[in-house]
Design a protein around this motif. Structure first.
Motif, PDB file in Angstrom:
ATOM      1  N   SER A 259     -51.172 101.409 -73.897  1.00 33.72           N
ATOM      2  CA  SER A 259     -52.031 102.029 -72.679  1.00 33.72           C
ATOM      3  C   SER A 259     -52.453 103.170 -73.421  1.00 33.72           C
ATOM      4  O   SER A 259     -52.384 104.261 -72.918  1.00 33.72           O
ATOM      5  CB  SER A 259     -51.194 102.265 -71.615  1.00 33.72           C
ATOM      6  N   PHE A 260     -53.375 103.027 -74.486  1.00 36.01           N
ATOM      7  CA  PHE A 260     -54.127 104.342 -75.030  1.00 36.01           C
ATOM      8  C   PHE A 260     -55.512 103.827 -75.185  1.00 36.01           C
ATOM      9  O   PHE A 260     -55.825 102.653 -75.907  1.00 36.01           O
ATOM     10  CB  PHE A 260     -53.556 104.898 -76.091  1.00 36.01           C
TER      11      PHE A 260
ATOM     12  N   LEU B 244     -57.845 106.384 -80.394  1.00 33.36           N
ATOM     13  CA  LEU B 244     -56.598 106.600 -81.442  1.00 33.36           C
ATOM     14  C   LEU B 244     -57.041 107.615 -82.403  1.00 33.36           C
ATOM     15  O   LEU B 244     -57.999 107.422 -82.941  1.00 33.36           O
ATOM     16  CB  LEU B 244     -56.451 105.192 -81.881  1.00 33.36           C
TER      17      LEU B 244
ATOM     18  N   GLN C 186     -51.776 103.555 -89.772  1.00 31.86           N
ATOM     19  CA  GLN C 186     -51.188 103.011 -88.450  1.00 31.86           C
ATOM     20  C   GLN C 186     -51.486 101.487 -88.304  1.00 31.86           C
ATOM     21  O   GLN C 186     -52.371 101.088 -88.858  1.00 31.86           O
ATOM     22  CB  GLN C 186     -52.484 103.729 -87.398  1.00 31.86           C
TER      23      GLN C 186
ATOM     24  N   LEU D 144     -52.149  98.132 -85.530  1.00 32.96           N
ATOM     25  CA  LEU D 144     -52.555  98.216 -84.062  1.00 32.96           C
ATOM     26  C   LEU D 144     -52.452  96.649 -83.829  1.00 32.96           C
ATOM     27  O   LEU D 144     -52.803  95.952 -84.775  1.00 32.96           O
ATOM     28  CB  LEU D 144     -53.749  98.867 -83.993  1.00 32.96           C
TER      29      LEU D 144
END
Lengths: 470, 304
Positions: free
Chosen positions: A415-416, A419, A427, A429
């Motif tokens: 829930s973002f 980024l 990262q 994803l």
């Protein structure tokens, strides 16, 4: 032959104790030594400001897989630069060898530099060549023990600091220093330092010219790059030998005119050029394998010629062609043009490669298990795994979009909404694309993920993948 | 070596034995490096006998010296014995920097609320990579490696239709306690009535059916309403499916060739019911593992 003893195939090395000499090339050699040592020994201690990463200007950080070179950070993906750099170094070496012989060996090679420095220590403790030879022959006693012991101690200290400095390039130097002496450094640090201490002590203290003659592969294939135009330290045998050969100074052989009348050359056979040679050869025998082109014999001969008041250059840097026929060496020739061109091309490619370093690594893998899924509202969803590696030394707020579909709905798992990648951060994803299947034909659709920065200070990076509709 | 003169010339010592009149053996010493290496191996062997299992003694054998003890964080002994690479592996799995880092991460993720996990990209990435492994170990056997399910037995977890609710709390409940999915069969619905009801159910999710049949089927739908709701949107409290969306968890409507086949599939469900069971994992997995799996499943494709 039946009665002859078989020829002895092994000959023990006689230690070489070169005499000191002053002159142009000696000064240049010392200058190179000072600069090279300055760079090598001080560089790990130079501090540098970074957002992420160590504050060391040059550091090869193996655990985080990054090489820091001032403002440049090298990632494993950039390793082909190393290939380019090595090719460049090799060709540059060939080029220099073709032009000036083993100039690298004589002035820049670390074996030469460390041997030179170790010899300086030897000279400082034990004195010049005659004293050293005397000490060598003397029986073991307190005096010899003290002199040799002090020399060896200084050698070991130098060798240790050499090994430690090398290790300091692979860790944070001040931290390593503390850890090293408190027994907390990594095993690899002790092993590296220990190995280099040992090899430096052995190679520069005892093996010396044997490394150049027997161990170094470069010495063996250098002859391929030599030609008659290659400038090497050479003995002008025509001038030195005359018609009747060389002759020592003596009654009736003191003045140049006297000597020339008797057909004797300018070489007074003083042996100074032989005594100064770090590899123990006689340059008057001509070009030979053991010669490392250091030019100390040139300095030696120049000193003698000056003393005699005769012109310099009996031993000088000259091409074989010049010595034999008096013609000067040609600088512009196919070899120099060819190597010059190749070096320029590789240099340009390397600079271009570094300048166009991608600001981020970006990989997109479509989730294939399942390839697609039908959602409650009838739309089709494909999922993608994104791997992003920020190579910049600043944090970046990402702007990810997709192109190639008429009306895609892009969603990040979790829930973002946005980024931010930390400097040097990584990262992974999960992203999903939803689309109304009625607008699309069934089958694969080529799509593009576009990774950009919200602040637009980064060239967007595009990765191609597919969107599957049943 | 048979040449007598040759031996004499070389002045090499011989062992003194003479075979076949003139055959002698040189007495050359072994090279020193070889000899010293040989002595070193003897010393090595003796040290090895002491440190490691070596000699058979009756039915038993010498055990070697205990040189390594590996303990976990609480101090429980995991290994005690002579050093070997297995001991090192146990130690590294327990005490290496990466193992400690993993524990720290696990700790921080298990301390965090679901909201915190889902809104932190780092925690989310960790939960996904760890959840993936646990999913493969515990869930993939039924639900498939990617959570795609096996129709009609094991539901698809990648879509956004949830029989028992798709919020993290509901998913956690499902994992902890399991679920008993039970739709009773209505064998009494037969013939034209069953056809009509099937038509009505299809019409709920937008399939084109005979309007009259659907109208008649609506009467029969009264028996379904208790669970699937008056509007057919289902009820997650008892695992009753939403009949109005495009997702079919049991009847394979998208695979059907024509309306008759679709109706036959629906009729089959109406008359025979559905019995499915999801086993409870609360007693098999730790709290942290349940948390990791919940976050993972929630993010597979359509958490609510």
């Amino acid at each position: 032959m039946a009665d002859a003893q078989p020829e002895e195939l092994y000959k023990a090395r006689e230690p070489i104790h070169p005499r000191s000499v002053k002159g142009r090339f000696r000064r240049f050699k010392t200058g190179v030594l000072v600069v090279a040592y300055g760079v090598f020994f001080l560089l790990p201690w130079v501090r540098w400001e970074r957002t992420a990463g160590p504050d060391q200007a040059v550091m090869f950080d193996i655990p985080t897989r990054r090489y820091f070179l001032f403002d440049l950070t090298v990632y494993p993906q950039d390793m082909y630069w190393l290939a380019g750099f090595l090719i460049l170094a090799a060709w540059f070496l060939f080029f220099v060898t073709g032009m000036f012989g083993r100039a690298f060996c004589g002035y820049f090679c670390f074996q030469t530099l460390w041997t030179d420095f170790f010899m300086k220590i030897e000279q400082w403790v034990q004195g010049d060549r005659p004293k050293r030879l005397k000490l060598e022959k003397a029986p073991w006693g307190p005096h010899k023990l003290y002199k040799k012991g002090l020399t060896w101690f200084l050698w070991v200290a130098t060798a240790f600091w050499t090994g430690f400095t090398f290790t300091a390039y692979w860790a944070n130097a001040p931290e390593l220093l503390v850890d090293f002496f408190t027994g907390q450094a990594a095993f690899a640090a002790y092993a590296t330092t220990g190995l280099l201490t040992f090899t430096t002590f052995l190679m520069a203290g005892f093996l010396r010219e044997q490394v150049c003659i027997y161990m170094c592969p470069y010495a063996r294939f250098q002859s391929v790059m030599f030609d008659k135009n290659t400038i090497i330290p050479a003995y002008d045998f025509k001038r030195g030998e005359g018609e009747a050969g060389r002759h020592k100074l003596g009654r009736g052989f003191k003045k140049r005119e006297e000597r020339h009348e008797q057909g004797v050359g300018d070489c007074i056979d003083c042996g100074y050029c032989v005594q100064v040679c770090p590899t123990g050869i006689d340059i008057r025998d001509g070009l030979q394998l053991a010669c490392i082109n250091c030019g100390l014999c040139v300095d030696a001969c120049d000193t003698i010629m000056d003393k005699q008041g005769w012109p310099r250059g009996l031993v000088r840097y000259a091409a074989e062609k010049e010595i034999e026929g008096g013609e000067p060496a040609r600088v512009i020739r196919p070899k120099s043009i060819g190597y010059g061109f190749a070096i320029s091309v590789v240099t340009a490619l390397l600079i271009w490669g570094i300048a166009s370093q991608s600001p981020m690594d970006f990989a997109v893998n479509q989730v294939r298990q399942p390839l697609y899924v039908t959602l409650a509202d009838g739309s089709i969803q494909n999922s993608y795994e994104l791997k992003i590696n920020n190579k910049q030394d600043r944090s970046v707020e990402l702007d990810i979009s997709v192109a190639g579909l008429p009306d895609p709905e892009l969603e990040m798992a979790g829930s973002f909404e946005s980024l931010t990648m930390e400097a040097s951060g990584r990262q992974r994803l999960l992203m999903r694309i939803r689309h109304d299947p009625s607008e699309l034909a069934s089958g694969q659709h080529e799509i593009r993920f576009i990774l950009g920065a919200k602040d637009r200070e980064m060239e967007p990076i595009v990765q191609e993948t597919v969107f599957y509709v049943p | 070596m048979t040449d007598n003169k040759d031996t004499e010339k070389h002045e090499v010592e011989t062992t003194g034995h003479v075979w076949d009149d003139d055959l002698r053996e040189y007495n050359n010493p072994l090279p020193n490096w070889w000899l010293w290496t040989f002595y070193a191996t003897i010393i090595f062997a003796v040290v090895y006998w002491i440190l490691y299992p070596a000699w058979p003694v009756g039915d038993d054998y010498t055990k070697g010296v205990k040189t390594v003890t590996v303990t976990d964080e609480e101090g429980n002994e995991l290994y005690s014995g002579h050093w070997n690479t297995r001991a090192r592996l146990i130690d590294e799995m327990q005490n290496s920097a990466s193992a400690q880092k993993q524990r720290e991460y696990l700790e921080s993720v298990s301390q965090a609320s679901y909201e915190e996990i889902l809104s932190d990209p780092d925690k989310m990435a960790f939960a996904r990579s760890m959840g993936k492994v646990m999913f493969a170990d515990n869930c993939a056997g039924c639900h498939g490696s990617g959570g795609q399910g096996v129709m009609p037995y094991f539901p698809n977890l990648v879509d956004d239709a949830w029989l028992w609710g798709g919020s993290v709390e509901k998913i956690e409940q499902t994992l902890l306690n399991g679920r008993q999915g039970n739709m009773p069969g209505f064998a009494q619905i037969q013939g034209q009535q069953a056809q009509d009801l099937a038509a009505y159910v299809l019409s709920l999710s937008g399939h084109e059916v005979d309007a009259g049949a659907a109208q008649r089927g609506k009467q029969a739908y009264n028996v379904c309403m208790g669970c699937h709701g008056a509007d057919g949107t289902g009820n997650t409290a008892m695992g009753a499916a939403n009949l109005t969306d495009s997702i079919w968890t049991y009847a394979q409507i998208p695979d059907a060739a024509n309306l008759e086949e679709k109706k036959a599939m629906i009729k089959d469900v109406i008359q025979n019911g559905i019995q499915r069971e999801m086993p409870a994992f609360g007693n098999r997995l730790s709290k942290e593992e349940i948390k990791m799996l919940t976050a993972y499943v929630h993010e597979l494709g359509g958490g609510q």
